[in-house]
Scaffold this active site. Structure first.
Site, PDB file in Angstrom:
ATOM      1  N   ARG A 173      42.213  34.893  40.448  1.00  0.00           N
ATOM      2  CA  ARG A 173      41.281  34.999  41.567  1.00  0.00           C
ATOM      3  C   ARG A 173      40.537  33.694  41.828  1.00  0.00           C
ATOM      4  O   ARG A 173      39.873  33.552  42.849  1.00  0.00           O
ATOM      5  CB  ARG A 173      40.251  36.103  41.292  1.00  0.00           C
ATOM      6  N   ARG A 177      41.261  23.800  44.751  1.00  0.00           N
ATOM      7  CA  ARG A 177      41.414  23.274  46.112  1.00  0.00           C
ATOM      8  C   ARG A 177      41.613  21.769  46.075  1.00  0.00           C
ATOM      9  O   ARG A 177      40.888  21.060  45.378  1.00  0.00           O
ATOM     10  CB  ARG A 177      40.179  23.613  46.951  1.00  0.00           C
ATOM     11  N   ARG A 249      30.988  45.360  29.954  1.00  0.00           N
ATOM     12  CA  ARG A 249      30.032  44.307  29.645  1.00  0.00           C
ATOM     13  C   ARG A 249      28.768  44.595  30.441  1.00  0.00           C
ATOM     14  O   ARG A 249      28.832  45.092  31.577  1.00  0.00           O
ATOM     15  CB  ARG A 249      30.585  42.929  30.047  1.00  0.00           C
ATOM     16  N   ARG A 279      24.717  31.643  33.285  1.00  0.00           N
ATOM     17  CA  ARG A 279      24.280  30.981  34.517  1.00  0.00           C
ATOM     18  C   ARG A 279      22.793  31.208  34.737  1.00  0.00           C
ATOM     19  O   ARG A 279      22.183  32.081  34.111  1.00  0.00           O
ATOM     20  CB  ARG A 279      25.076  31.479  35.725  1.00  0.00           C
ATOM     21  N   GLU A 300      21.111  34.528  32.879  1.00  0.00           N
ATOM     22  CA  GLU A 300      21.991  35.675  32.654  1.00  0.00           C
ATOM     23  C   GLU A 300      22.703  35.563  31.317  1.00  0.00           C
ATOM     24  O   GLU A 300      23.326  34.551  31.028  1.00  0.00           O
ATOM     25  CB  GLU A 300      23.048  35.775  33.757  1.00  0.00           C
ATOM     26  N   TYR A 348      36.296  46.896  38.913  1.00  0.00           N
ATOM     27  CA  TYR A 348      35.347  45.943  39.490  1.00  0.00           C
ATOM     28  C   TYR A 348      35.585  45.893  40.992  1.00  0.00           C
ATOM     29  O   TYR A 348      36.710  45.642  41.448  1.00  0.00           O
ATOM     30  CB  TYR A 348      35.515  44.546  38.889  1.00  0.00           C
ATOM     31  N   ASP A 350      34.042  44.403  44.793  1.00  0.00           N
ATOM     32  CA  ASP A 350      33.073  43.706  45.633  1.00  0.00           C
ATOM     33  C   ASP A 350      32.479  44.697  46.636  1.00  0.00           C
ATOM     34  O   ASP A 350      33.042  45.763  46.902  1.00  0.00           O
ATOM     35  CB  ASP A 350      33.748  42.548  46.373  1.00  0.00           C
TER      36      ASP A 350
END
Length: 382
Positions: A173, A177, A249, A279, A300, A348, A350
């Site tokens: 995922r 680039r 998690r 993060r 986090e 999971y 979005d």
């Protein structure tokens, strides 16, 4: 014919299903164990700084699904927001996902796109023909140096295990680039609801045939008297964990405030293994159209989810998939209950996918009613 429908959870899944069924003339009751709606997307203003805080961690709306984009814009004004993630690794700050700037900065080069492509291919371990693990995927496509700087430590902290134990699909995922595009997402529609996600979900729930009860923990006997139940809680929790607990998690947030601008961006990852957190998020940067002197930040920390923790990320390794199959079999034997959402289907999701599946589920339910067919336990492949 009007049906009495009970929905468990006041996040996007049940809010959208409830709204669709209410608009079709059915009577909807929604229960949530928490004292607020919105699930993990819940937002609220910080009393001291007036910063819009994503209470359970940041949520950034992005989608290529035009119908879903139109749907959320019915209930909120969306402001433009581009997620430009940074990462601190080996004492420097880089942009993610890996792009031409990241490559040139990391290796001290000034490569053009074609040169960078060839350079990275030369770093890659081409002996790995069919990557099976996260580590093999990374070594094959970006090579050892980039893998160890940006992926290895972060992944170990996030998942609590070696990248050699994770499937290659997790890394697929994450793009590389060969241009200077540092937009973390590649979707056509990206933004943030101007006043946060909670007012957006309040708008979805604002219908005369919808009743919401907070601070109400669901038990199976509550289904009596209803024609159908949509359940967005933990799949294993519905069965009181009688076969064992599915693995998740969870996240711990260390909240702190700062006067001024703490890090200059919304999301700063920390790739080094010796840094215990994954993060830091600075929430005022998720609303760049606002101006605030003070700042609210979250460090986090990821860890194994215990019985009293909030489940965030389903693990879905071999052990969990085996247990999942057993719970899915049990779910299909339950009458007049449909399992939905991230927890109900142990996937999971979005936000845009959650809404898409909720719309499709509501339409599927209505179609089954019209055809006189039994409503399935799942409208998706889990």
């Amino acid at each position: 014919m009007n049906k009495l429908v009970l929905l468990i959870g006041a996040g996007f899944s049940c809010a959208v299903i409830g709204r669709e069924l209410a608009e079709a003339g059915h009577t909807v009751t929604i229960l949530d164990a928490r004292d607020h709606i919105g699930g993990n997307c819940h937002t609220e203003r910080d009393a001291d700084t007036n910063v819009m805080v994503h209470v359970y961690g940041p949520h950034i709306f992005h989608t290529d699904d035009e119908e879903v984009w139109r749907y959320v814009n019915r209930f909120s004004t969306f402001k433009p927001f581009v997620n430009r993630v940074k990462t601190t690794a080996k004492g420097q700050v880089f942009s993610l996902p890996i792009n031409l700037h990241t490559i040139n900065q990391f290796f001290g080069k000034a490569l053009r796109p074609e040169e960078a492509r060839a350079f990275i291919e030369a770093q890659a371990d081409t002996s790995i023909e069919n990557p099976q693990t996260f580590e093999e995927q990374a070594l094959r496509f970006v090579g050892k140096d980039l893998y160890e700087a940006f992926f290895k430590g972060y992944t170990q902290k996030q998942w609590g295990c070696s990248p050699t134990e994770l499937p290659a699909s997790i890394l697929k995922r994450l793009p590389v680039r060969f241009n200077y595009d540092d937009n973390y997402f590649a979707h056509r529609f990206q933004g943030m609801p101007e006043n946060g996600y909670t007012p957006l979900i309040e708008g979805i729930l604002d219908h005369p045939k919808i009743t919401v009860r907070l601070n109400t923990r669901f038990t199976r006997d509550m289904a009596a008297g209803y024609d159908h139940v949509f359940y967005s809680g933990p799949l294993d929790g519905f069965f009181d964990y009688e076969l064992g607990r599915l693995g998740y998690r969870t996240l711990d947030f260390e909240r702190f405030t700062h006067e001024g601008d703490y890090q200059g961006c919304a999301v700063m990852n920390y790739g080094d293994e010796q840094v215990p957190f994954t993060r830091i998020t600075e929430h005022k940067h998720f609303s760049p159209w606002e101006s605030h002197e003070g700042s609210v930040c979250y460090r986090e920390y990821s860890r194994a989810c215990g019985a009293d923790d909030i489940p965030y990320y389903p693990i879905r390794l071999v052990k969990e998939k085996s247990l999942l199959e057993q719970y899915v079999k049990k779910a299909r034997e339950v009458d007049k209950v449909t399992f939905v959402g991230r927890l109900g289907t142990y996937r999971y999701l979005d936000m845009d996918v959650t809404i898409r599946e909720a719309l499709d589920t509501a339409r599927g339910f209505l179609n089954h009613l019209e055809a006189g067919k039994a409503v399935p336990a799942f409208f998706v492949d889990v």
